[in-house]
Design a protein around this motif. Structure first.
Motif, PDB file in Angstrom:
ATOM      1  N   GLY A  41     -55.486 -47.925 -16.003  1.00 54.99           N
ATOM      2  CA  GLY A  41     -56.315 -48.742 -15.129  1.00 54.99           C
ATOM      3  C   GLY A  41     -55.598 -49.890 -14.449  1.00 54.99           C
ATOM      4  O   GLY A  41     -56.187 -50.926 -14.180  1.00 54.99           O
ATOM      5  N   THR A  42     -54.288 -49.705 -14.166  1.00 54.75           N
ATOM      6  CA  THR A  42     -53.601 -50.698 -13.352  1.00 54.75           C
ATOM      7  C   THR A  42     -54.103 -50.567 -11.921  1.00 54.75           C
ATOM      8  O   THR A  42     -54.172 -49.455 -11.406  1.00 54.75           O
ATOM      9  CB  THR A  42     -52.085 -50.441 -13.365  1.00 54.75           C
ATOM     10  OG1 THR A  42     -51.691 -50.171 -14.695  1.00 54.75           O
ATOM     11  CG2 THR A  42     -51.316 -51.611 -12.814  1.00 54.75           C
ATOM     12  N   PRO A  43     -54.478 -51.683 -11.273  1.00 54.68           N
ATOM     13  CA  PRO A  43     -54.915 -51.553  -9.880  1.00 54.68           C
ATOM     14  C   PRO A  43     -53.780 -51.022  -9.011  1.00 54.68           C
ATOM     15  O   PRO A  43     -52.622 -51.381  -9.202  1.00 54.68           O
ATOM     16  CB  PRO A  43     -55.304 -52.979  -9.496  1.00 54.68           C
ATOM     17  CG  PRO A  43     -54.633 -53.853 -10.489  1.00 54.68           C
ATOM     18  CD  PRO A  43     -54.530 -53.062 -11.744  1.00 54.68           C
ATOM     19  N   SER A  65     -54.031 -55.872 -14.759  1.00 52.27           N
ATOM     20  CA  SER A  65     -55.257 -55.292 -15.310  1.00 52.27           C
ATOM     21  C   SER A  65     -56.106 -56.361 -15.998  1.00 52.27           C
ATOM     22  O   SER A  65     -57.329 -56.233 -16.065  1.00 52.27           O
ATOM     23  CB  SER A  65     -54.948 -54.127 -16.248  1.00 52.27           C
ATOM     24  OG  SER A  65     -54.070 -54.534 -17.238  1.00 52.27           O
ATOM     25  N   LEU A  66     -55.472 -57.425 -16.502  1.00 48.13           N
ATOM     26  CA  LEU A  66     -56.256 -58.502 -17.104  1.00 48.13           C
ATOM     27  C   LEU A  66     -56.913 -59.374 -16.046  1.00 48.13           C
ATOM     28  O   LEU A  66     -58.003 -59.902 -16.241  1.00 48.13           O
ATOM     29  CB  LEU A  66     -55.369 -59.376 -18.005  1.00 48.13           C
ATOM     30  CG  LEU A  66     -54.884 -58.746 -19.300  1.00 48.13           C
ATOM     31  CD1 LEU A  66     -54.022 -59.716 -20.075  1.00 48.13           C
ATOM     32  CD2 LEU A  66     -56.062 -58.292 -20.142  1.00 48.13           C
ATOM     33  N   MET A  67     -56.238 -59.520 -14.910  1.00 46.81           N
ATOM     34  CA  MET A  67     -56.710 -60.451 -13.890  1.00 46.81           C
ATOM     35  C   MET A  67     -57.522 -59.752 -12.802  1.00 46.81           C
ATOM     36  O   MET A  67     -57.800 -60.341 -11.766  1.00 46.81           O
ATOM     37  CB  MET A  67     -55.504 -61.159 -13.240  1.00 46.81           C
ATOM     38  CG  MET A  67     -54.813 -62.114 -14.161  1.00 46.81           C
ATOM     39  SD  MET A  67     -55.879 -63.504 -14.514  1.00 46.81           S
ATOM     40  CE  MET A  67     -55.213 -64.094 -16.046  1.00 46.81           C
ATOM     41  N   LYS A  68     -57.841 -58.476 -13.043  1.00 53.99           N
ATOM     42  CA  LYS A  68     -58.546 -57.714 -12.002  1.00 53.99           C
ATOM     43  C   LYS A  68     -59.825 -58.422 -11.571  1.00 53.99           C
ATOM     44  O   LYS A  68     -60.141 -58.483 -10.382  1.00 53.99           O
ATOM     45  CB  LYS A  68     -58.871 -56.315 -12.537  1.00 53.99           C
ATOM     46  CG  LYS A  68     -58.527 -55.223 -11.554  1.00 53.99           C
ATOM     47  CD  LYS A  68     -59.056 -53.882 -11.985  1.00 53.99           C
ATOM     48  CE  LYS A  68     -58.264 -53.226 -13.072  1.00 53.99           C
ATOM     49  NZ  LYS A  68     -58.713 -51.875 -13.415  1.00 53.99           N
ATOM     50  N   GLU A  69     -60.562 -58.967 -12.557  1.00 52.34           N
ATOM     51  CA  GLU A  69     -61.819 -59.649 -12.215  1.00 52.34           C
ATOM     52  C   GLU A  69     -61.573 -61.087 -11.761  1.00 52.34           C
ATOM     53  O   GLU A  69     -62.204 -61.571 -10.835  1.00 52.34           O
ATOM     54  CB  GLU A  69     -62.783 -59.645 -13.411  1.00 52.34           C
ATOM     55  CG  GLU A  69     -63.542 -58.348 -13.574  1.00 52.34           C
ATOM     56  CD  GLU A  69     -62.810 -57.351 -14.460  1.00 52.34           C
ATOM     57  OE1 GLU A  69     -62.196 -57.799 -15.442  1.00 52.34           O
ATOM     58  OE2 GLU A  69     -62.822 -56.141 -14.145  1.00 52.34           O
ATOM     59  N   ALA A  70     -60.632 -61.755 -12.449  1.00 52.59           N
ATOM     60  CA  ALA A  70     -60.403 -63.175 -12.154  1.00 52.59           C
ATOM     61  C   ALA A  70     -59.844 -63.377 -10.744  1.00 52.59           C
ATOM     62  O   ALA A  70     -60.231 -64.303 -10.040  1.00 52.59           O
ATOM     63  CB  ALA A  70     -59.462 -63.774 -13.190  1.00 52.59           C
ATOM     64  N   ILE A  71     -58.903 -62.508 -10.343  1.00 50.37           N
ATOM     65  CA  ILE A  71     -58.349 -62.610  -8.990  1.00 50.37           C
ATOM     66  C   ILE A  71     -58.608 -61.281  -8.290  1.00 50.37           C
ATOM     67  O   ILE A  71     -57.791 -60.364  -8.365  1.00 50.37           O
ATOM     68  CB  ILE A  71     -56.828 -62.899  -9.014  1.00 50.37           C
ATOM     69  CG1 ILE A  71     -56.512 -64.010 -10.016  1.00 50.37           C
ATOM     70  CG2 ILE A  71     -56.321 -63.268  -7.626  1.00 50.37           C
ATOM     71  CD1 ILE A  71     -55.030 -64.245 -10.224  1.00 50.37           C
TER      72      ILE A  71
END
Lengths: 360, 293
Positions: free
Chosen positions: A187-189, A89-95
Motif C-alpha cells: 500500500g505504498t502510494p 504509507s504512514l503519512m498518506k492521511e496526514a499529508i
C-alpha cells in the motif's frame, strides 16, 4: 580580448552536453507519450530506467572517482526504499498532497541511506580493495535480511515491532500490518512518475558533475591515484572517503525511494547481491569514471534485454558476464590495450588519408 | 542434548566452510586477489558429481574424483584466461573480473542445467552414529565432512612445509620478485595454487550438497562468501586459520539459526565479519602487513 565562449571551461562544456542530451531524450519521450505511440511495456520501463541511471551515476562516484569497489549499492537502495515507503504509507492521511509528501519521502530516504553509509563507512573505509568490497557486500546482505524479517503493525495501542514473526508483535487482532516480514510493505502510494524520476535523475547528474569538478572531487581523485602522496600533502583521507561514500549512499537511497513508489508492493528480496552487480556492470560498461557513460549504459543495458526478452532469455546475464570480463581485459591489460590503440590509430590514419584524397 | 547436536552440526558445516576457505586463503596469499568465482567452482563441482554419480552411475568416490579433475581444469583455465592477463592491473580491475567470472559460471550453469534445482544424492554411505541412547544422532554426512576436512588441512600443511612445490608457494606468497630471482617459476606456482584450490572446491561441493541436497546454479554463491568470511576471520593466508575460522563461522551460523532467528543467521555471520575487520583486521592467525611507500 577573449570572447565569452572561450571562457567556458572544458568540463562545463562536457557537463552541459550531458544535460542537453538528457533533456532532449526526455522531450522526445514525452512527445511520443503524448501521441500515445508508446507500448505499455515501454511505459512501465521509464521509471526503472531513471532509477538504474541514478544508481549507476551514484556508484560511479565510489568506483570511478574514489577508486574503491562497493557491492552494497542494493543495501543502500533498500534502506531508502523502506524508509521512504514507510513514511509515505504512514503519512498518506496526514499529508494527502503527493507533491508535498513525495519530496519529503525522497529526502528522508536519501538521508537514512546516507546515515547508514557514513555509519558503515567509518569502520569500513579504513580497509581497502577486496576487503572493502566484501564488507559492503556483507552489509548489503545484512540490510536485506533484516528488512526481510521486519514486522511492523499498528493498532489502538500504537506501534508494534518485531524481527521474528508477526505473532511475536502482540498486536491486537484488529491492528493493521504495515511491514509484513518477507512479504514486505504494502500500500505504498504510487507517487513516482516519469517526470519526477527524470527530474531527480537530472539533479543527480548535476550533483555528480559538480562534485567531480569541485575541490572535494579533485581531492578524492588524488586519493584514488596515490593515497600516500595525497595524505602527505595534508588531505584528510577518511573525511573525503566518507563524503564520497555518504553521497553515493544518499543518491542510492533516493533511487530506492523512487523505485518503491513505483510499485504498490515492496519486498526486500529485490535488493539482493545481483542488483548490486547489475549496477556495477552499468558502471563498468559505461566507463569507470564517466558519468554520461553510466547513464547511457544503464539505459542501453536495461532496454536491450527487455526488448529481446523472448529471444535471449537466460542468455542475458551470461552476456553481461562476458561483457564484464572482456571490458576488464581490454581496458586493464597493457598488451591488449596497446594492440587496440594501435589498431584504432591505424584506422584513424586510413580515414584521414581518404579524406585528403577526396580534397585532391 | 539439543545444544550438543547443534554444535556438532555447526562443526560439520564449519568443516565444509574450512575446505572452501582453504581455496580462498591460498589464492589470496599467493596471487593477492579475492577469487570471487571460487564459490561457483564449488557449484560446478557439485553438478559434475551429480552428473557422474547419479546420471552416469559411477560409484561416489569415482564421481568425486571426476569432479576434482574437472574443477582443476576449470580453475586453471579461469586463471589463465581471466586473471593472468591482469596480473599488473589494479586490484579494482581484478576484482571486477573475478565478479564477472563468478557471474559467468552461475549463468552458464543456468543455461546448461536449467533453473530448476536438482536433488543431489548423497555421496556418503556411512551409517549415522548414535550417542547417549539415540538422543544425539550424528549423520554419516556430518562425520565425513569433519574427518575429510581434517585430513585435507593436515595434508595441505604437510605439502606446503615438506615439498619443493609447497615451499615455492610459500616463497611466492612472501615476495614474488625475490622468489622469481631464486628460480621459482611464479606462473606455474600460481597455476598450481589455483589447481589445488579448485580440486578442494570439488570435494567441498560434494560434501556441501550431501549435507544440503538441493543443487542449483546459485548453490555455491552464499557458502563461497561465508567461507571467505571464515578465511578473513582465521587470518587470510593461513591454513590452520582457515580451519579455525571455518569451524567458528559454521558454529555461529548453526547456533544463530537455532537460538536467535532462522532468517537472521546470514546477517549474524556477516556481522561477525564486520566486527572482526573493525577490531582485528588481520584475523585470528594472520600476520600484519605494513605498506611500503
Amino acid at each position: 580580448m577573449k570572447t565569452k565562449s572561450k571562457l567556458i571551461k572544458p568540463y562545463t562544456k562536457k557537463s552541459f552536453i550531458t544535460y542537453a542530451l538528457l533533456i532532449a531524450v526526455f522531450t522526445i519521450v514525452q512527445l511520443i507519450l503524448n501521441f500515445g505511440k508508446m507500448s505499455f511495456m515501454m511505459q512501465s520501463l521509464l521509471v526503472p530506467l531513471c532509477v538504474y541511471s541514478i544508481l549507476a551515476v551514484s556508484l560511479n562516484l565510489t568506483v570511478g572517482i574514489l577508486g574503491e569497489l562497493s557491492l552494497g549499492q542494493a543495501g543502500f537502495m533498500c534502506i531508502g526504499a523502506y524508509s521512504g515507503a514507510l513514511f509515505s504509507s504512514l503519512m498518506k492521511e496526514a499529508i494527502p498532497e503527493a507533491m508535498v509528501r513525495f519530496p519529503i519521502a525522497i529526502l528522508l530516504g536519501g538521508l537514512c541511506a546516507a546515515l547508514f553509509g557514513v555509519l558503515i563507512g567509518i569502520p569500513v573505509l579504513r580497509l581497502r580493495g577486496d576487503y572493502l568490497a566484501i564488507v559492503t557486500l556483507a552489509f548489503g546482505e545484512i540490510i536485506k535480511n533484516i528488512c526481510a524479517s521486519l514486522y511492523l503493525g499498528k493498532d489502538a495501542e500504537g506501534f508494534h515491532l518485531s524481527i521474528k514473526s508477526a505473532a511475536d508483535m502482540n498486536m491486537a487482532p484488529d491492528g493493521k500490518m504495515i511491514i509484513n516480514g518477507a512479504l514486505g510493505l504494502n500500500g505504498t502510494p504510487k507517487d513516482s512518475n516519469f517526470t519526477v524520476a527524470f527530474i531527480i535523475l537530472l539533479i543527480t547528474v548535476i550533483i555528480a558533475y559538480n562534485f567531480v569538478y569541485s575541490r572535494t572531487g579533485r581531492a578524492v581523485m588524488s586519493i584514488r591515484d596515490n593515497r600516500i602522496a595525497a595524505e602527505s600533502v595534508g588531505l584528510n583521507i577518511t573525511k573525503y572517503k566518507l563524503i564520497t561514500f555518504g553521497l553515493t549512499a544518499f543518491l542510492a537511497g533516493v533511487a530506492g525511494v523512487i523505485y518503491s513508489h513505483n510499485f504498490s508492493t515492496l519486498q526486500a528480496s529485490k535488493f539482493d547481491y545481483n542488483m548490486s552487480i547489475l549496477i556495477l556492470v552499468f558502471v563498468v560498461l559505461g566507463g569507470i569514471g564517466s558519468i554520461r557513460g553510466s547513464v547511457i549504459a544503464a539505459v542501453v543495458l536495461t532496454l536491450i534485454p527487455e526488448l529481446l526478452r523472448e529471444t535471449i532469455g537466460n542468455y542475458r546475464m551470461l552476456f553481461y558476464a562476458v561483457i564484464l570480463i572482456a571490458m576488464m581485459l581490454v581496458t586493464s591489460n597493457s598488451k591488449l590495450k596497446g594492440r587496440i590503440t594501435a589498431y584504432t590509430n591505424k584506422l584513424k590514419g586510413l580515414i584521414k588519408k581518404e579524406k585528403k584524397g577526396e580534397i585532391k | 542434548m539439543g545444544f550438543l547436536s547443534n554444535l556438532i552440526n555447526g562443526i560439520s558445516l564449519g568443516s565444509i566452510y574450512a575446505v572452501i576457505a582453504l581455496g580462498y586463503t591460498m589464492v589470496y596469499g599467493i596471487a593477492k586477489m579475492l577469487n570471487f568465482a571460487h564459490g561457483d567452482v564449488i557449484m560446478i563441482g557439485a553438478y559434475v558429481v551429480y552428473l557422474a554419480g547419479s546420471k552416469a552411475g559411477l560409484p561416489p568416490v569415482a564421481a568425486v574424483l571426476v569432479a576434482m579433475v574437472a574443477c582443476t581444469a576449470l580453475g586453471v583455465s579461469i586463471e589463465k584466461i581471466a586473471y593472468k592477463p591482469l596480473r599488473q592491473a589494479t586490484s579494482l580491475a581484478v576484482l571486477i573480473t573475478a565478479i564477472g567470472v563468478s557471474y559467468f559460471l552461475q549463468n552458464i550453469a543456468l543455461v546448461i542445467f536449467g533453473a530448476n534445482p536438482v536433488n543431489f544424492k548423497s555421496v556418503v554411505s556411512i551409517p549415522a552414529i548414535k550417542l547417549f541412547d539415540g538422543q544425539v544422532v550424528i549423520s554419516g554426512e556430518t562425520s565425513t565432512a569433519i574427518v575429510v576436512s581434517l585430513i585435507i588441512v593436515i595434508a595441505l600443511s604437510l605439502f606446503i612445509k615438506k615439498t619443493k612445490s609447497g615451499r615455492a608457494m610459500l616463497a611466492v606468497s612472501e615476495d614474488k620478485g625475490a622468489a622469481q630471482l631464486m628460480g621459482v617459476n611464479v606462473n606455474r606456482t600460481i597455476s598450481l595454487t589455483f589447481a589445488i584450490g579448485s580440486a578442494l572446491a570439488a570435494i567441498a561441493g560434494a560434501l556441501l550438497c550431501s549435507a544440503y541436497p538441493i543443487l542449483s546454479n546459485t548453490t555455491g554463491a552464499m557458502p563461497g562468501i561465508k567461507a571467505f568470511v571464515a578465511a578473513v576471520f582465521g587470518g587470510i593466508g593461513s591454513i590452520p586459520g582457515a580451519m579455525i575460522g571455518g569451524i567458528l563461522i559454521g558454529v555461529i551460523e548453526i547456533l544463530g539459526r537455532a537460538y536467535i532467528s532462522t532468517q537472521l543467521a546470514d546477517a549474524i555471520v556477516f556481522g561477525v565479519l564486520i566486527l572482526v575487520l573493525m577490531f582485528k583486521p588481520t584475523g585470528i592467525l594472520g600476520k600484519k602487513i605494513s605498506e611500503k611507500v
